[in-house]
Motif scaffolding. Structure first.
Motif, PDB file in Angstrom:
ATOM      1  N   ILE A 140       0.793  -1.120  -0.105  1.00  0.00           N
ATOM      2  CA  ILE A 140       0.116  -0.026   0.050  1.00  0.00           C
ATOM      3  C   ILE A 140       1.014   1.319  -0.220  1.00  0.00           C
ATOM      4  O   ILE A 140       0.703   2.070  -0.745  1.00  0.00           O
ATOM      5  N   THR A 141       1.720   1.210   0.759  1.00  0.00           N
ATOM      6  CA  THR A 141       2.754   2.325   0.978  1.00  0.00           C
ATOM      7  C   THR A 141       3.489   2.339  -0.409  1.00  0.00           C
ATOM      8  O   THR A 141       3.548   3.666  -1.006  1.00  0.00           O
ATOM      9  N   GLN A 142       3.911   1.666  -1.196  1.00  0.00           N
ATOM     10  CA  GLN A 142       4.723   1.788  -2.291  1.00  0.00           C
ATOM     11  C   GLN A 142       3.558   2.276  -3.408  1.00  0.00           C
ATOM     12  O   GLN A 142       3.839   2.889  -4.225  1.00  0.00           O
ATOM     13  N   ALA A 143       2.360   1.728  -3.402  1.00  0.00           N
ATOM     14  CA  ALA A 143       1.339   2.218  -4.285  1.00  0.00           C
ATOM     15  C   ALA A 143       1.068   3.688  -3.980  1.00  0.00           C
ATOM     16  O   ALA A 143       0.913   4.483  -5.156  1.00  0.00           O
ATOM     17  N   LEU A 144       0.788   4.194  -2.879  1.00  0.00           N
ATOM     18  CA  LEU A 144       0.891   5.599  -2.435  1.00  0.00           C
ATOM     19  C   LEU A 144       1.874   6.578  -3.289  1.00  0.00           C
ATOM     20  O   LEU A 144       1.538   7.317  -3.681  1.00  0.00           O
ATOM     21  N   ALA A 145       3.186   5.742  -2.971  1.00  0.00           N
ATOM     22  CA  ALA A 145       4.347   6.836  -3.354  1.00  0.00           C
ATOM     23  C   ALA A 145       4.092   6.620  -5.222  1.00  0.00           C
ATOM     24  O   ALA A 145       4.942   7.660  -5.438  1.00  0.00           O
ATOM     25  N   GLU A 146       3.412   5.819  -5.574  1.00  0.00           N
ATOM     26  CA  GLU A 146       3.343   6.289  -7.225  1.00  0.00           C
ATOM     27  C   GLU A 146       2.295   7.156  -7.459  1.00  0.00           C
ATOM     28  O   GLU A 146       2.244   7.693  -8.743  1.00  0.00           O
ATOM     29  N   LEU A 147       1.493   7.789  -6.688  1.00  0.00           N
ATOM     30  CA  LEU A 147       0.602   8.671  -7.014  1.00  0.00           C
ATOM     31  C   LEU A 147       1.376  10.087  -6.793  1.00  0.00           C
ATOM     32  O   LEU A 147       2.386  10.100  -6.423  1.00  0.00           O
ATOM     33  N   ALA A 167      -5.225  -7.679  -5.422  1.00  0.00           N
ATOM     34  CA  ALA A 167      -5.552  -8.861  -4.585  1.00  0.00           C
ATOM     35  C   ALA A 167      -6.053  -8.413  -3.168  1.00  0.00           C
ATOM     36  O   ALA A 167      -6.368  -9.540  -2.600  1.00  0.00           O
ATOM     37  N   LEU A 168      -5.663  -7.220  -2.677  1.00  0.00           N
ATOM     38  CA  LEU A 168      -6.268  -6.995  -1.537  1.00  0.00           C
ATOM     39  C   LEU A 168      -7.852  -6.717  -1.415  1.00  0.00           C
ATOM     40  O   LEU A 168      -8.529  -6.099  -2.461  1.00  0.00           O
ATOM     41  N   THR A 169      -8.497  -6.924  -0.280  1.00  0.00           N
ATOM     42  CA  THR A 169      -9.853  -6.674  -0.178  1.00  0.00           C
ATOM     43  C   THR A 169     -10.218  -5.363   0.424  1.00  0.00           C
ATOM     44  O   THR A 169      -9.187  -4.876   1.119  1.00  0.00           O
ATOM     45  N   VAL A 170     -11.421  -4.732   0.360  1.00  0.00           N
ATOM     46  CA  VAL A 170     -11.624  -3.380   0.959  1.00  0.00           C
ATOM     47  C   VAL A 170     -11.186  -3.609   2.356  1.00  0.00           C
ATOM     48  O   VAL A 170     -10.847  -2.580   3.094  1.00  0.00           O
ATOM     49  N   LYS A 182      -6.822   5.159  -9.560  1.00  0.00           N
ATOM     50  CA  LYS A 182      -5.391   4.532  -9.882  1.00  0.00           C
ATOM     51  C   LYS A 182      -5.171   3.455  -9.051  1.00  0.00           C
ATOM     52  O   LYS A 182      -4.496   2.454  -9.414  1.00  0.00           O
ATOM     53  N   LEU A 183      -5.444   3.521  -7.496  1.00  0.00           N
ATOM     54  CA  LEU A 183      -5.044   2.624  -6.742  1.00  0.00           C
ATOM     55  C   LEU A 183      -6.063   1.458  -6.983  1.00  0.00           C
ATOM     56  O   LEU A 183      -5.486   0.199  -6.682  1.00  0.00           O
ATOM     57  N   ARG A 184      -7.257   1.427  -7.220  1.00  0.00           N
ATOM     58  CA  ARG A 184      -8.015   0.407  -7.710  1.00  0.00           C
ATOM     59  C   ARG A 184      -7.437  -0.573  -8.619  1.00  0.00           C
ATOM     60  O   ARG A 184      -7.671  -1.537  -8.834  1.00  0.00           O
ATOM     61  N   ASN A 185      -6.703   0.416  -9.809  1.00  0.00           N
ATOM     62  CA  ASN A 185      -6.409  -0.434 -10.824  1.00  0.00           C
ATOM     63  C   ASN A 185      -4.761  -0.704 -10.765  1.00  0.00           C
ATOM     64  O   ASN A 185      -4.219  -1.285 -11.651  1.00  0.00           O
ATOM     65  N   HIS A 186      -4.358  -0.635  -9.477  1.00  0.00           N
ATOM     66  CA  HIS A 186      -2.917  -0.894  -9.411  1.00  0.00           C
ATOM     67  C   HIS A 186      -2.755  -2.362  -9.245  1.00  0.00           C
ATOM     68  O   HIS A 186      -3.385  -3.169  -8.522  1.00  0.00           O
TER      69      HIS A 186
END
Length: 173
Positions: free
Chosen positions: A108-115, A166-169, A157-161
């Motif tokens: 999650i942290t890495q995905a946030l860093a891509e925003l 694979a993560l649930t809500v 963008k996060l939903r499509n990452h």
């Protein structure tokens, strides 16, 4: 500074510094920069403590300064060594940290860093710091509509990452 006033400042720092640093980290993805941004914000806060304390907006001001300091640092992109999330997140999780309960916090942290920084700030302030749209707009000094649109784009963008698919809500909340 008077002893009572200084005691209030120290008490504020004791209770809020970790949350401010976590916000900075979620914005920049680098614990060293996050700590520097938090320290700079607390120094600014100290300089005008009496005035801010009388207004009663200490936490909001501190958060605003941390966000602006961190985003300014991202714009400058200095040549500091970046500490990866894997290096930082070792040992026992802190149950008071919303990210700590997630086994997938590194992803999650890495995905946030891509925003982009502005989108990241909207997501962090809205969902990790639990601010309203209006409070987020005040921190970012923009209109509520901007917060809504930036948040919507960031969440898309996060939903499509691929790593987050694979993560649930429940794991993201």
């Amino acid at each position: 500074m008077k002893p009572d006033t200084e005691r209030d400042y120290v008490d504020f720092v004791t209770h809020h510094a970790n949350a401010l640093c976590r916000t900075a980290y979620l914005l920049c993805g680098d614990w060293r920069r996050a700590e520097d941004s938090t320290q700079e914000a607390l120094i600014r806060l100290y300089r005008i403590w009496g005035r801010i304390q009388r207004k009663g907006s200490v936490a909001a001001y501190a958060r605003k300064v941390v966000v602006s300091t961190t985003l300014d640092g991202l714009r400058r992109k200095s040549a500091h060594e970046v500490v990866s999330a894997e290096e930082h997140f070792t040992g026992e999780a802190d149950s008071s940290d919303p990210l700590a309960v997630l086994e997938n916090r590194i992803v999650i942290t890495q995905a946030l860093a891509e925003l982009p920084p502005r989108m990241r700030a909207c997501v962090v302030l809205r969902y990790f710091d639990e601010l309203s749209v209006d409070e987020t707009a005040a921190v970012l000094e923009c209109r509520p509509g901007t917060v809504k649109s930036q948040t919507l784009r960031a969440l898309e963008k996060l939903r499509n990452h691929p790593a987050l698919a694979a993560l649930t809500v429940g794991e993201l909340a």
